[in-house]
Scaffold this motif. Structure first.
Motif, short mmCIF file in Angstrom:
data_model
loop_
_atom_site.label_atom_id
_atom_site.label_comp_id
_atom_site.label_asym_id
_atom_site.label_seq_id
_atom_site.Cartn_x
_atom_site.Cartn_y
_atom_site.Cartn_z
N ARG A 166 0.96 -0.69 -0.34
CA ARG A 166 0.03 0.08 0.08
C ARG A 166 1.12 1.01 0.33
NH1 ARG A 166 -2.40 -3.55 3.92
NH2 ARG A 166 -1.03 -1.91 5.71
N LEU A 167 0.50 1.95 -1.12
CA LEU A 167 1.56 2.86 -1.23
C LEU A 167 0.78 4.43 -0.27
CD1 LEU A 167 3.24 3.42 -4.68
CD2 LEU A 167 4.30 2.40 -2.92
N ASP A 168 1.17 4.36 0.43
CA ASP A 168 0.23 5.38 1.68
C ASP A 168 1.03 5.25 3.13
OD1 ASP A 168 -0.78 3.43 3.15
OD2 ASP A 168 -2.51 3.37 1.83
N THR A 169 0.96 6.01 3.68
CA THR A 169 1.29 5.95 5.33
C THR A 169 1.03 5.07 6.42
OG1 THR A 169 -0.03 7.83 5.78
CG2 THR A 169 1.88 8.65 4.56
N SER A 170 0.60 4.09 5.93
CA SER A 170 -0.38 2.61 7.21
C SER A 170 1.32 1.78 6.84
CB SER A 170 -1.75 2.49 6.18
OG SER A 170 -1.31 1.50 5.13
N ARG A 171 1.43 1.63 8.12
CA ARG A 171 2.03 0.24 8.92
C ARG A 171 2.11 -0.50 8.04
NH1 ARG A 171 3.35 -3.00 13.15
NH2 ARG A 171 5.61 -2.12 13.45
N GLN A 172 3.46 -1.16 7.21
CA GLN A 172 3.11 -2.37 6.33
C GLN A 172 4.91 -2.79 7.06
OE1 GLN A 172 2.13 -1.62 2.47
NE2 GLN A 172 1.30 -4.07 2.73
N GLU A 173 3.76 -4.23 6.92
CA GLU A 173 5.58 -5.45 7.09
C GLU A 173 5.77 -5.92 6.22
OE1 GLU A 173 6.01 -9.45 10.47
OE2 GLU A 173 3.99 -8.50 10.46
N PHE A 174 6.68 -6.40 5.99
CA PHE A 174 8.08 -7.36 5.11
C PHE A 174 8.98 -7.95 5.87
CE2 PHE A 174 6.39 -2.80 3.55
CZ PHE A 174 5.98 -2.60 2.58
N GLN A 175 9.05 -9.25 4.64
CA GLN A 175 9.42 -10.41 4.91
C GLN A 175 11.13 -10.18 4.00
OE1 GLN A 175 8.33 -13.26 6.22
NE2 GLN A 175 10.61 -13.76 7.34
N GLN A 176 11.90 -10.01 5.84
CA GLN A 176 13.46 -10.23 4.75
C GLN A 176 13.45 -11.03 4.32
OE1 GLN A 176 15.30 -6.25 6.83
NE2 GLN A 176 14.50 -7.78 8.38
N ALA A 177 15.29 -11.44 4.11
CA ALA A 177 15.72 -13.07 4.21
C ALA A 177 16.43 -13.49 4.43
CB ALA A 177 17.42 -12.64 2.79
N ASP A 178 16.53 -13.55 5.47
CA ASP A 178 16.72 -13.99 6.65
C ASP A 178 15.27 -14.52 7.51
OD1 ASP A 178 16.05 -11.63 8.59
OD2 ASP A 178 18.21 -11.87 9.02
N GLY A 179 14.23 -14.55 6.99
CA GLY A 179 13.31 -14.64 7.89
C GLY A 179 12.77 -13.60 9.37
N ALA A 180 13.46 -12.75 9.61
CA ALA A 180 13.63 -11.68 10.29
C ALA A 180 11.95 -10.66 9.33
CB ALA A 180 14.61 -10.70 10.71
N THR A 181 11.61 -9.45 9.98
CA THR A 181 10.85 -8.77 9.52
C THR A 181 11.13 -7.18 9.78
OG1 THR A 181 9.34 -9.07 11.27
CG2 THR A 181 8.96 -10.20 9.83
N LEU A 182 10.41 -6.13 8.98
CA LEU A 182 10.86 -4.94 8.77
C LEU A 182 9.19 -4.12 8.88
CD1 LEU A 182 13.61 -3.44 6.11
CD2 LEU A 182 10.86 -2.61 6.41
N PHE A 183 9.77 -3.38 9.31
CA PHE A 183 8.28 -2.40 9.39
C PHE A 183 8.74 -0.91 8.98
CE2 PHE A 183 7.78 -6.31 12.95
CZ PHE A 183 6.60 -6.37 12.52
N THR A 184 7.39 -0.58 7.99
CA THR A 184 7.88 1.16 7.54
C THR A 184 6.56 1.03 7.19
OG1 THR A 184 8.41 2.69 5.96
CG2 THR A 184 7.81 0.22 5.45
N ASN A 185 5.97 2.32 7.54
CA ASN A 185 4.53 3.57 6.87
C ASN A 185 5.20 4.46 5.81
OD1 ASN A 185 5.97 4.87 8.51
ND2 ASN A 185 4.67 5.51 9.98
N ALA A 186 6.35 4.29 5.14
CA ALA A 186 6.86 5.64 4.27
C ALA A 186 6.79 4.82 2.93
CB ALA A 186 8.56 5.42 4.36
N PRO A 187 5.85 5.95 2.38
CA PRO A 187 5.55 4.67 0.79
C PRO A 187 6.81 4.72 -0.27
CG PRO A 187 4.27 7.11 1.52
CD PRO A 187 4.97 6.75 2.37
N ALA A 188 7.46 5.83 0.15
CA ALA A 188 9.18 5.69 -0.65
C ALA A 188 9.56 4.31 -0.62
CB ALA A 188 9.83 6.97 -0.17
#
Length: 525
Positions: free
Chosen positions: A344-366
């Motif tokens: 979602r290219l908005d300012t909502s918080r979203q979770e992404f899966q990294q290569a080692d299984g850890a997660t990355l959180f961001t609310n930045a559209p860029a």
């Protein structure tokens, strides 16, 4: 003991080593952390100006059959590659493969590194010694360091792997038990059987939950899946001398070499090992990276290092705090997909899966747009400018307004992905030609698959310097991918070879592009 007897003992030990490798050649695959492209990128990150990989001179000491440098020679025709190994059998195997592939830029030499004079070969931009230093007599280990110093160009980078303490102290217990069991064996195969039998026996009888049970479990986890040649030459070889990191640095320093870092920089970052580790090391190490490294070996119970070295004269140029300009020079590849549906290219918080299984959180559209762009391009690279431009386009299309400091946000993301070990990166693009029709893969990779077609461990290599094991049917299919056959013709060729039923082969060819993409042999789209 007299000097002559010492020399004779060393000669006998080297002869015994040569015989071991002649009888049971080491499986000669590629090691991505030792690739010149990796060494150049790490050296750049830490403040140096390494030689251009495309035209580099590369030396591997202890190259076995050349499997680690052959992919580089094949994919960098303007580079010059030399390999040296003690075993004439392994060198002959490698020479045959080099000739079959028509690699005129690669030379393999048989010889004892303690006695070879390599001055006629000149200097090398990248010197690799993987799996040698810990597995030879002490005088040969010293000769290895002297050779690295003598052959390394002024701006060169050397890679040295070695077993280290404290992690190997526990593994030595298992090694000693296996050596005891296999000591009277007459053949390498019998030695392996007796050694594995001892490990199995101890696992059955030692008290559950005890120290020995823990040691065996750790050994099993680290060695599971490796073949007989690995066990013979890595675990059961007559010489296996782990050292503490500070001991290796004392020896390399005596030979005029300075520590640059690890081939995987993420292991050097205290914060990557937890906040308590970062806090303690900040308070006790005074910012001295060498001291940090020794502490981290205890924190992680490290057993193995892949360290990079440069001439001591360059030590003052090294910086362990890369600035934005260093990251902007990189070509980056990463897969970091969203975990909760489409991005979602908005300012909502979203979770992404990294290569080692850890997660990355961001609310930045860029940042979201950048992660999407990288994931779609994976396993191929985007430059900093390409990534900024792609993110800007996506934000505009989504009705967002890119900020003026977008490049700085991309710098921050690149820093996080690289320094946490979540990305591949190089100083040059890693981007093959788009898939065409009929399908054609890189000619060197195709010919390697053809050469190993009948081998039990048939394989090829990809542009990331990775060995790609091939399933039996793909060993027959990949050599056919020279762009001269469409899917129907590929099926007919496989039928002629007796590879299976028409229905099964049609399905295999139909799914071929996806498999090739996963092997990093084909660019989709």
């Amino acid at each position: 003991m007299t000097a002559s007897r010492t020399a004779a003992g060393s000669t006998n030990a080297v002869d015994a080593l040569r015989s071991d490798y002649d009888q049971t050649p080491y499986v000669s695959n590629s090691f991505p952390q030792s690739a010149p492209g990796t060494l150049a990128a790490v050296a750049h990150l830490f403040g140096l100006a390494p030689a251009d990989v495309g035209t580099a001179r590369v030396l591997e000491i202890g190259c076995a059959a050349g499997g680690n440098i052959l992919p580089f020679a094949a994919t960098h025709p303007d580079a010059e590659v030399v390999g040296i190994d003690l075993s004439e059998v392994q060198i002959a195997q490698g020479q045959a493969r080099v000739a079959a592939l028509g690699l005129e830029n690669m030379q393999l030499i048989a010889g004892d590194i303690a006695r070879l004079d390599l001055t006629s070969l000149g200097r090398f931009d990248y010197v690799i010694a993987h799996g040698v230093y810990s597995w030879v007599p002490d005088d040969v280990a010293e000769a290895l360091l002297a050779m690295i110093r003598a052959t390394l160009s002024a701006d060169g980078v050397a890679y040295l792997s070695y077993n280290c303490h404290p992690g190997w102290k526990a593994k030595e217990i298992v090694r000693d038990a296996m050596l005891l069991a296999g000591g009277g064996s007459q053949t390498p195969g019998e030695k392996v059987r007796q050694a594995r039998g001892m490990a199995d026996f101890l696992e059955e009888v030692v008290p559950a939950g005890g120290v020995m049970a823990s040691i065996l479990a750790e050994w099993r986890a680290s060695d599971d899946g490796f073949g007989d040649s690995y066990l013979l030459h890595d675990e059961l070889e007559a010489f296996n001398t782990p050292r503490y990191f500070y001991e290796v640095l004392a020896r390399t320093s005596a030979h005029g070499l300075a520590y640059l870092g690890e081939a995987r920089p993420e292991v050097m970052i205290p914060a990557n090992h937890g906040p308590k580790v970062a806090e303690y090391l900040a308070a006790h190490c005074g910012g001295a990276q060498v001291l940090v490294e020794q502490y981290l070996d205890f924190v992680t119970n490290r057993t193995f290092r892949q360290s990079l070295f440069v001439h001591a004269e360059r030590a003052q140029q090294i910086s362990y705090d890369p600035d934005a300009d260093r990251f902007r020079r990189l070509h980056l590849a990463a897969t970091v997909p969203p975990l909760d549906g489409p991005t979602r290219l908005d300012t909502s918080r979203q979770e992404f899966q990294q290569a080692d299984g850890a997660t990355l959180f961001t609310n930045a559209p860029a940042i979201k747009a950048a992660l999407d762009a990288l994931t779609e391009r994976w396993p191929w690279t985007l430059s900093h400018d390409e990534l900024v431009a792609t993110v800007r386009e996506r934000l505009v299309a989504a009705g967002e307004h890119p900020s003026a400091d977008l490049p700085a946000h991309i710098d921050d993301l690149t820093s996080v992905l690289v320094m946490q070990g979540q990305a591949h990166y190089r100083l040059d693009p890693v981007l093959p030609e788009p898939a065409g029709e009929p399908v054609r893969i890189d000619e060197s990779a195709r010919r390697m698959a053809e050469l190993t077609q009948l081998d039990e461990d048939g394989s090829t290599f990809n542009p990331w310097h990775e060995t790609v094991p091939l399933e039996p049917l793909d060993r027959l299919l990949l050599p056919l991918l020279d762009g001269s056959r469409d899917d129907a013709q590929l099926v007919e060729a496989l039928l002629t070879a007796g590879a299976g039923t028409r229905e099964a082969l049609v399905e295999h060819v139909h799914t071929m592009r996806q498999r090739l993409s996963e092997m990093k042999l084909l660019r989709r789209g």
